[in-house]
Design a protein around this motif. Sequence first.
Motif, mmCIF file in Angstrom:
data_model
loop_
_atom_site.group_PDB
_atom_site.id
_atom_site.type_symbol
_atom_site.label_atom_id
_atom_site.label_comp_id
_atom_site.label_asym_id
_atom_site.label_seq_id
_atom_site.Cartn_x
_atom_site.Cartn_y
_atom_site.Cartn_z
ATOM 1 N N CYS A 125 0.834 -1.200 0.000
ATOM 2 C CA CYS A 125 0.000 0.000 0.000
ATOM 3 C C CYS A 125 0.868 1.249 0.000
ATOM 4 O O CYS A 125 1.434 1.625 1.036
ATOM 5 C CB CYS A 125 -0.942 -0.001 1.205
ATOM 6 N N ALA A 126 0.967 1.909 -1.156
ATOM 7 C CA ALA A 126 1.797 3.105 -1.274
ATOM 8 C C ALA A 126 1.224 4.277 -0.496
ATOM 9 O O ALA A 126 1.954 5.022 0.153
ATOM 10 C CB ALA A 126 1.957 3.478 -2.749
ATOM 11 N N THR A 127 -0.093 4.458 -0.561
ATOM 12 C CA THR A 127 -0.705 5.584 0.142
ATOM 13 C C THR A 127 -0.650 5.403 1.654
ATOM 14 O O THR A 127 -0.635 6.375 2.404
ATOM 15 C CB THR A 127 -2.174 5.780 -0.292
ATOM 16 N N GLY B 83 3.879 4.996 2.069
ATOM 17 C CA GLY B 83 4.859 5.758 1.297
ATOM 18 C C GLY B 83 5.529 6.876 2.071
ATOM 19 O O GLY B 83 6.747 7.106 1.934
ATOM 20 N N VAL C 282 9.859 -0.788 -6.218
ATOM 21 C CA VAL C 282 8.491 -1.178 -6.549
ATOM 22 C C VAL C 282 8.565 -2.385 -7.469
ATOM 23 O O VAL C 282 9.329 -2.387 -8.438
ATOM 24 C CB VAL C 282 7.726 -0.033 -7.239
ATOM 25 N N THR D 118 -1.256 -0.713 -11.748
ATOM 26 C CA THR D 118 -1.111 -0.355 -10.342
ATOM 27 C C THR D 118 0.344 -0.123 -9.983
ATOM 28 O O THR D 118 0.687 0.872 -9.326
ATOM 29 C CB THR D 118 -1.691 -1.458 -9.440
ATOM 30 N N GLU E 166 1.559 3.145 -11.690
ATOM 31 C CA GLU E 166 0.903 4.307 -11.084
ATOM 32 C C GLU E 166 1.431 4.584 -9.686
ATOM 33 O O GLU E 166 1.668 5.740 -9.308
ATOM 34 C CB GLU E 166 -0.609 4.082 -11.041
ATOM 35 N N GLU E 167 1.638 3.522 -8.906
ATOM 36 C CA GLU E 167 2.137 3.703 -7.550
ATOM 37 C C GLU E 167 3.600 4.140 -7.553
ATOM 38 O O GLU E 167 4.042 4.868 -6.658
ATOM 39 C CB GLU E 167 1.962 2.417 -6.747
ATOM 40 N N TYR F 66 3.358 7.769 -8.051
ATOM 41 C CA TYR F 66 2.886 8.382 -6.799
ATOM 42 C C TYR F 66 4.020 8.466 -5.777
ATOM 43 O O TYR F 66 4.255 9.515 -5.158
ATOM 44 C CB TYR F 66 1.727 7.561 -6.240
ATOM 45 N N PHE G 72 3.248 -4.934 -6.128
ATOM 46 C CA PHE G 72 1.945 -4.765 -6.760
ATOM 47 C C PHE G 72 1.810 -5.792 -7.879
ATOM 48 O O PHE G 72 2.016 -5.492 -9.057
ATOM 49 C CB PHE G 72 1.784 -3.344 -7.305
#
Length: 312
Positions: A134-136, A139, A149, A155, A158-159, A162, A236
């Motif tokens: 879970c990046a959010t 991170g 990563v 996903t 995108e992560e 992010y 991911f």
Amino acid sequence: MINLAIIGGGPAGLAAGLYATRGGVKNVVLFESGILGGQITGSSEIENYPGVATLMDGNSFMQPWIEQSMRFGLKQERTSIKRVSKNEDGAFTLLDESGKTYLAKAVIVCTGSKPRRAGFKGEDEFFGRGVSTCATCDGFFYKNKEIAVIGGGDTAVEEAIYLSHIVSKVYLIHRREGFRAAPTTLEKAKNNPKIEFVLNAKIDEVYGDKMGVTGVRVKFKDNSTREIDVPGVFTFVGLDVRNNVIKDENDKPICGITESGQIGVNLKMETSLKGLFAAGDIRADAPKQVVSAAGDGATAALSAMSYLESLE
């Protein structure tokens, strides 16, 4: 007969139970064989839930949820539901792991999804201590540090983008040359100076010490290896959706699901089958955040209440 059955004891299920019982629904039963709280109880630090300014671990964070959800009469059955089916009279039959059956007028499915493990050495040992999905969520703990990563889909890319806004560098590790991610997303990543692509490589091992991850060893197709010093690794590689509960004896879903196996719902969390609702990570396009799961649960409960009223 149970008025409302809730399957799953994470944030979505607990929120659904709270809103339903506080809203006046009697005989609401939550089915969960394990400890209530869901996947978030395994998180070591939580600091992004609105209104909760104190940094705390997942178990401490979820404890008040459990107490509050039970305050208005929610009951827990410590068993796992194996299958849900709809009867000719419109009620639902719930079959648990022991073979016992329950009857319910309405059902909310909150069984969630589980991030798929990549399967490399050290993944389980350091999960939650440097290995994350879970990046959010995690991170920020690597601000101005280098991280890795793993993955090649939308996903993962995108992560990686992010995370590049938080960390100093991202090593995007993928086992192939090509990516499954959308071309526009991939182009953004390639043009990002903070992202280094490590291709045709797979994780051989994540290693560390008592404090957590200190690095990864990647192995290339030619059997050569590379050591990358990072304190954090984000994987991911897909999700395993826990949707078996809505499949019949022939492994066919009793309501609409997406290609990836998530349950399709509308804005009211209603599935294609009347009286059956879904909330949290199990539903299509879920953001996979606690705050969103809680909102889903509340919405599903309110919709279930309206459905139960219509039966009267």
